[in-house]
Design a protein around this motif. Structure first.
Motif, PDB file in Angstrom:
ATOM      1  N   MET A 144      77.103  20.476  20.815  1.00 47.27           N
ATOM      2  CA  MET A 144      78.217  20.191  19.915  1.00 47.27           C
ATOM      3  C   MET A 144      78.479  18.685  19.887  1.00 47.27           C
ATOM      4  SD  MET A 144      81.141  23.101  20.256  1.00 47.27           S
ATOM      5  CE  MET A 144      81.132  23.284  22.018  1.00 47.27           C
ATOM      6  N   ILE A 145      79.028  18.266  18.772  1.00 45.45           N
ATOM      7  CA  ILE A 145      79.420  16.873  18.599  1.00 45.45           C
ATOM      8  C   ILE A 145      80.687  16.850  17.753  1.00 45.45           C
ATOM      9  CG2 ILE A 145      77.968  16.552  16.563  1.00 45.45           C
ATOM     10  CD1 ILE A 145      77.465  13.656  17.559  1.00 45.45           C
ATOM     11  N   LYS A 146      81.561  15.914  18.026  1.00 41.65           N
ATOM     12  CA  LYS A 146      82.790  15.800  17.232  1.00 41.65           C
ATOM     13  C   LYS A 146      82.468  15.134  15.898  1.00 41.65           C
ATOM     14  CE  LYS A 146      85.957  15.447  21.110  1.00 41.65           C
ATOM     15  NZ  LYS A 146      86.929  14.575  21.784  1.00 41.65           N
ATOM     16  N   LEU A 147      83.250  15.488  14.897  1.00 41.99           N
ATOM     17  CA  LEU A 147      83.032  14.989  13.543  1.00 41.99           C
ATOM     18  C   LEU A 147      83.024  13.468  13.488  1.00 41.99           C
ATOM     19  CD1 LEU A 147      82.684  15.454  10.529  1.00 41.99           C
ATOM     20  CD2 LEU A 147      85.161  15.811  10.363  1.00 41.99           C
ATOM     21  N   ASP A 148      83.983  12.815  14.126  1.00 42.08           N
ATOM     22  CA  ASP A 148      84.022  11.351  14.060  1.00 42.08           C
ATOM     23  C   ASP A 148      82.798  10.728  14.725  1.00 42.08           C
ATOM     24  OD1 ASP A 148      84.917  12.041  16.625  1.00 42.08           O
ATOM     25  OD2 ASP A 148      86.515  10.540  16.660  1.00 42.08           O
ATOM     26  N   GLN A 149      82.339  11.326  15.812  1.00 43.13           N
ATOM     27  CA  GLN A 149      81.146  10.826  16.489  1.00 43.13           C
ATOM     28  C   GLN A 149      79.904  11.016  15.616  1.00 43.13           C
ATOM     29  OE1 GLN A 149      81.363  13.215  20.025  1.00 43.13           O
ATOM     30  NE2 GLN A 149      82.521  11.661  21.157  1.00 43.13           N
ATOM     31  N   PHE A 150      79.844  12.128  14.910  1.00 49.74           N
ATOM     32  CA  PHE A 150      78.712  12.415  14.025  1.00 49.74           C
ATOM     33  C   PHE A 150      78.626  11.375  12.914  1.00 49.74           C
ATOM     34  CE2 PHE A 150      76.857  14.865  10.416  1.00 49.74           C
ATOM     35  CZ  PHE A 150      75.605  15.107  10.964  1.00 49.74           C
ATOM     36  N   LEU A 151      79.761  11.046  12.307  1.00 50.39           N
ATOM     37  CA  LEU A 151      79.764  10.047  11.234  1.00 50.39           C
ATOM     38  C   LEU A 151      79.314   8.684  11.751  1.00 50.39           C
ATOM     39  CD1 LEU A 151      83.082  10.963   9.390  1.00 50.39           C
ATOM     40  CD2 LEU A 151      80.741  11.532   8.709  1.00 50.39           C
TER      41      LEU A 151
ATOM     42  N   LEU B 251      77.355   8.186  14.437  1.00 51.03           N
ATOM     43  CA  LEU B 251      75.944   8.319  14.782  1.00 51.03           C
ATOM     44  C   LEU B 251      75.050   8.170  13.553  1.00 51.03           C
ATOM     45  CD1 LEU B 251      73.868   9.127  17.050  1.00 51.03           C
ATOM     46  CD2 LEU B 251      74.151  11.460  16.237  1.00 51.03           C
ATOM     47  N   LEU B 252      75.478   8.735  12.443  1.00 50.22           N
ATOM     48  CA  LEU B 252      74.705   8.645  11.207  1.00 50.22           C
ATOM     49  C   LEU B 252      74.729   7.254  10.592  1.00 50.22           C
ATOM     50  CD1 LEU B 252      75.761  11.884   9.313  1.00 50.22           C
ATOM     51  CD2 LEU B 252      73.524  11.385  10.279  1.00 50.22           C
ATOM     52  N   GLY B 253      75.732   6.465  10.947  1.00 49.59           N
ATOM     53  CA  GLY B 253      75.887   5.153  10.340  1.00 49.59           C
ATOM     54  C   GLY B 253      76.733   5.193   9.080  1.00 49.59           C
ATOM     55  N   VAL B 254      77.320   6.351   8.777  1.00 45.95           N
ATOM     56  CA  VAL B 254      78.219   6.476   7.626  1.00 45.95           C
ATOM     57  C   VAL B 254      79.477   5.660   7.891  1.00 45.95           C
ATOM     58  CG1 VAL B 254      79.621   8.100   6.286  1.00 45.95           C
ATOM     59  CG2 VAL B 254      77.315   8.750   7.005  1.00 45.95           C
ATOM     60  N   ALA B 255      79.906   5.656   9.139  1.00 44.26           N
ATOM     61  CA  ALA B 255      81.043   4.833   9.574  1.00 44.26           C
ATOM     62  C   ALA B 255      80.528   3.871  10.632  1.00 44.26           C
ATOM     63  CB  ALA B 255      82.141   5.721  10.152  1.00 44.26           C
ATOM     64  N   SER B 256      80.899   2.613  10.518  1.00 43.62           N
ATOM     65  CA  SER B 256      80.391   1.625  11.478  1.00 43.62           C
ATOM     66  C   SER B 256      81.137   1.658  12.806  1.00 43.62           C
ATOM     67  CB  SER B 256      80.444   0.222  10.877  1.00 43.62           C
ATOM     68  OG  SER B 256      81.753  -0.087  10.457  1.00 43.62           O
TER      69      SER B 256
ATOM     70  N   GLY C 222      87.000   3.929  14.508  1.00 43.90           N
ATOM     71  CA  GLY C 222      88.229   3.759  13.728  1.00 43.90           C
ATOM     72  C   GLY C 222      87.999   4.005  12.248  1.00 43.90           C
ATOM     73  N   GLN C 223      86.873   3.505  11.753  1.00 45.14           N
ATOM     74  CA  GLN C 223      86.549   3.721  10.346  1.00 45.14           C
ATOM     75  C   GLN C 223      86.315   5.212  10.091  1.00 45.14           C
ATOM     76  OE1 GLN C 223      82.896   1.965   8.905  1.00 45.14           O
ATOM     77  NE2 GLN C 223      83.545   2.131   6.784  1.00 45.14           N
ATOM     78  N   ALA C 224      85.629   5.875  11.000  1.00 43.03           N
ATOM     79  CA  ALA C 224      85.381   7.315  10.864  1.00 43.03           C
ATOM     80  C   ALA C 224      86.706   8.071  10.827  1.00 43.03           C
ATOM     81  CB  ALA C 224      84.515   7.810  12.020  1.00 43.03           C
TER      82      ALA C 224
ATOM     83  N   VAL D 200      80.152  13.486   2.662  1.00 42.22           N
ATOM     84  CA  VAL D 200      80.964  12.282   2.499  1.00 42.22           C
ATOM     85  C   VAL D 200      80.542  11.678   1.168  1.00 42.22           C
ATOM     86  CG1 VAL D 200      81.585  10.033   3.433  1.00 42.22           C
ATOM     87  CG2 VAL D 200      80.964  11.893   4.990  1.00 42.22           C
ATOM     88  N   GLY D 201      81.490  11.637   0.225  1.00 42.05           N
ATOM     89  CA  GLY D 201      81.147  11.160  -1.110  1.00 42.05           C
ATOM     90  C   GLY D 201      80.126  12.082  -1.741  1.00 42.05           C
ATOM     91  N   ASN D 202      78.995  11.528  -2.160  1.00 40.04           N
ATOM     92  CA  ASN D 202      77.960  12.357  -2.774  1.00 40.04           C
ATOM     93  C   ASN D 202      76.793  12.615  -1.827  1.00 40.04           C
ATOM     94  OD1 ASN D 202      76.878   9.821  -2.729  1.00 40.04           O
ATOM     95  ND2 ASN D 202      76.287   9.755  -4.877  1.00 40.04           N
ATOM     96  N   GLN D 203      76.983  12.337  -0.538  1.00 43.96           N
ATOM     97  CA  GLN D 203      75.934  12.551   0.453  1.00 43.96           C
ATOM     98  C   GLN D 203      76.303  13.722   1.359  1.00 43.96           C
ATOM     99  OE1 GLN D 203      75.873   8.502   2.194  1.00 43.96           O
ATOM    100  NE2 GLN D 203      73.699   8.550   1.650  1.00 43.96           N
ATOM    101  N   THR D 204      75.320  14.599   1.609  1.00 43.98           N
ATOM    102  CA  THR D 204      75.524  15.722   2.517  1.00 43.98           C
ATOM    103  C   THR D 204      74.516  15.618   3.646  1.00 43.98           C
ATOM    104  OG1 THR D 204      76.346  17.138   0.745  1.00 43.98           O
ATOM    105  CG2 THR D 204      75.559  18.247   2.725  1.00 43.98           C
ATOM    106  N   PHE D 205      75.006  15.796   4.862  1.00 43.35           N
ATOM    107  CA  PHE D 205      74.175  15.715   6.058  1.00 43.35           C
ATOM    108  C   PHE D 205      74.281  17.027   6.812  1.00 43.35           C
ATOM    109  CE2 PHE D 205      76.057  11.632   5.056  1.00 43.35           C
ATOM    110  CZ  PHE D 205      74.939  10.809   4.975  1.00 43.35           C
ATOM    111  N   GLU D 206      73.160  17.519   7.310  1.00 43.46           N
ATOM    112  CA  GLU D 206      73.177  18.753   8.103  1.00 43.46           C
ATOM    113  C   GLU D 206      73.064  18.392   9.574  1.00 43.46           C
ATOM    114  OE1 GLU D 206      70.902  23.039   8.464  1.00 43.46           O
ATOM    115  OE2 GLU D 206      70.731  21.871   6.642  1.00 43.46           O
TER     116      GLU D 206
END
Length: 63
Positions: A1-8, A10-15, A18-20, A51-57
């Motif tokens: 499991m991973i938390k949503l903010d950590q996932f964002l 990790l993907l680089g969607v949020a730098s 805090g941004q996540a 997030v926006g028009n991008q979907t990540f699994e």
């Protein structure tokens, strides 16, 4: 499991974490097609995060 903010982050969607957090709280993130405002939401393999028009699994985090 991973938390949503950590996932964002990790993907680089949020730098930063805090941004996540702001992206999630502001209603910019969906999990499995549903608006998600809890940054601590636990994700499991197969969850889809949009997030926006991008979907990540969420993949197998153990490999």
């Amino acid at each position: 499991m991973i938390k949503l903010d950590q996932f964002l982050k990790l993907l680089g969607v949020a730098s930063t974490g805090g941004q996540a957090k702001h992206m999630i709280v502001d209603g910019d993130v969906q999990v499995n097609g549903t608006l998600e405002t809890r940054r601590g939401r636990k994700l499991v393999t197969g969850d889809k995060v949009t997030v926006g028009n991008q979907t990540f699994e969420v993949g197998d985090l153990e490999s």
